[in-house]
Design an enzyme around this catalytic site. Sequence first.
Site, PDB file in Angstrom:
ATOM      1  N   ASP A 195      48.027 -37.143 -15.646  1.00 42.17           N
ATOM      2  CA  ASP A 195      46.670 -37.791 -15.658  1.00 42.17           C
ATOM      3  C   ASP A 195      46.049 -37.576 -17.077  1.00 42.17           C
ATOM      4  O   ASP A 195      46.024 -36.544 -17.635  1.00 42.17           O
ATOM      5  CB  ASP A 195      45.953 -37.093 -14.451  1.00 42.17           C
ATOM      6  CG  ASP A 195      44.679 -37.878 -14.190  1.00 42.17           C
ATOM      7  OD1 ASP A 195      44.742 -39.270 -14.034  1.00 42.17           O
ATOM      8  OD2 ASP A 195      43.736 -37.319 -14.033  1.00 42.17           O
ATOM      9  N   GLU A 201      49.846 -40.682 -18.786  1.00 46.04           N
ATOM     10  CA  GLU A 201      48.724 -41.776 -18.446  1.00 46.04           C
ATOM     11  C   GLU A 201      48.047 -42.246 -19.918  1.00 46.04           C
ATOM     12  O   GLU A 201      47.155 -41.324 -20.538  1.00 46.04           O
ATOM     13  CB  GLU A 201      47.798 -41.299 -17.841  1.00 46.04           C
ATOM     14  CG  GLU A 201      46.764 -42.629 -17.364  1.00 46.04           C
ATOM     15  CD  GLU A 201      45.541 -42.162 -16.430  1.00 46.04           C
ATOM     16  OE1 GLU A 201      44.627 -43.163 -16.307  1.00 46.04           O
ATOM     17  OE2 GLU A 201      45.330 -41.151 -16.493  1.00 46.04           O
TER      18      GLU A 201
END
Length: 631
Positions: free
Chosen positions: A349, A378
């Site tokens: 993330d 990400e």
Amino acid sequence: MLPDIAQLIFDSRDEWYKYPAGPMKSGQLLRLRILAAERLEVSEARVVVKFDRNGSEARYPMSCSGSTEKPAGYRQFEGSFRIWDTGLYWYYFELNTGHGWISAGRSETGNQAVPAGPGTADSWQQTVYSRRYQVPEWLCGGVIYQIFVDRFYHAGDYVEMPGKITRRDWGGMPRFKPDENGRILNNDFFGGNLRGIIEKLPYLSDLGVTCLYLSPICEAYSNHKYDTGDYLKVDPMFGTEDDFRELCEKAGDHGMRVICDGVFSHTGSDSVYFDRYGHYGTDGAWEDPQSPYRDWYYFKEDGSYECWWGIDTLPRLNKENPAYRNFICGPYGVARHWLRLGASGWRLDVADELPNSFLQALVAGVKEEKPDAAVIGEVWEDASNKISYGERKNYFEGDKLDSVMNYPLRTAIINFVKKGDAVGIRETVENIMENYPPEVVNCLMNSLGTHDTVRILTELGGKDLGPDPSREEQASEHMTAGEYERSAHMFMLAEALQMTLPGVPCVYYGDEAGLQGYKDPFNRQCYPWGHEDKRLIAWTMMLIRFRRQHEVYKKGRYRTAAAVRALYAFERYDEKEQIMTAANCGRRSEKLTVYRHCRDLLTGNEYENEMTLPGGRVVILLNEDKEDPED
């Protein structure tokens, strides 16, 4: 100044002008050629190369190999050299003409060479890498399926927990209104869990999935779990550690791997480590200045703390802190813990918020524990030249990420399918091929939708509610039957591109079943079991079957075949196979040059040399000639 673009010819994506055309390995010989119009009277040429890391420059001479016959009226200059240090480099040309020295750099649009004043040319990018770790071969050629755990499938007993709302109306509207204090709590649970995923493994196997990417499963207050409460425990709403272990084992029996979502930029304020509300009864950082976790966070003199994007339930972590780094990346750390339980990798993330040194330590630990584990970041922009917090990330040097989420491709596919922007999607794909190493390209996570985007069907066919619609507007808006049909047709075109372009397609749960929805939480509704759009599922299943039947989709090369008006066509090829995907997203029919003898995998229709592709149609053409694809 000589503004005529035709005076110079260079194409960084053409191997005749630049070899290798894309990124190069450390120590590899780089060969460059440029053509200069004879009327420029160029007497000497050189390449200027700037190292991004320290700004140092080098100049390499180019030799003249005489005038060219095709195209006529040009002189050819060429040179070659090696680059050893990994990272980013920027290069342009300097030419000594009859008018004095000029520069030759990249045009603002497209990829043409244009003249400029001395030292003022825009540069081309050159990525130099040296892979330290093994590429996750199992990921290449496969298909990822992203699951938001609470909304995929429920099995077993419902779990009741204080402060959380257990719902038994599967498919109901997620709670979206603030509470009496104006806070969005994300505390309603529909019951999706790990055992539910286990029960649906046969469906996922039939679909053709090879990898499951799970939203965070660690203990946390919210239904999305990006507010980690305990990195080492499965959230009770989702199941147990044994459930996770069983999921990984049984997924393996079906030919599937499992990757976890790593949230290492911040924790929840309601966590073992911060414990703002005293729920854990530990020495959390919030109340205890002597807490072993205190230095994991950024506290200010007034007792307040830094938060992720200003959200006070998400205190930001200090990734440079040695204790925190060891807790995540060390021999007995979080990253290895879940691999030992059966996971095959991590999706990170907000990877751009992880310092390079932290990322290197994390990847080193993951690869030592499981050499073929995948680490995917990400990143929403061009990840090859990403700068974050003043630091050039250099993700692709070879000691950090295996690959990234391919959001630029998502945007390009949507713009092409909705607006017929063939040039835009060609430019996006060719830019990726030019800047990303092939090992990275083969593992790109190509999504049409995620938990952070509007559902793809709504994006394609729903009403445009503007940049900041209210939650009430999003909750009340639904497509009409006609809008849905148009959207479903565009989705099928988009998915055909997603499944055949370089990288690994990632299906967001329910997209293949017809789920709609605007932004969070409306893009996180329950999978519509019993109410699926069977036509879209069948289409997805067929595309995945073709993808897995043809080895060319694992590591095959790419080249653009056409990008004219609303027609975009490209080839995937290797020494054994050659397949062309062509989509016409306009209203008028377009003529397309194809193979001497080919067959459309979607319909079985056969074509020779040329075909007319109607608007709104896509074909996937297998070359049934047995000649060398390079010819």
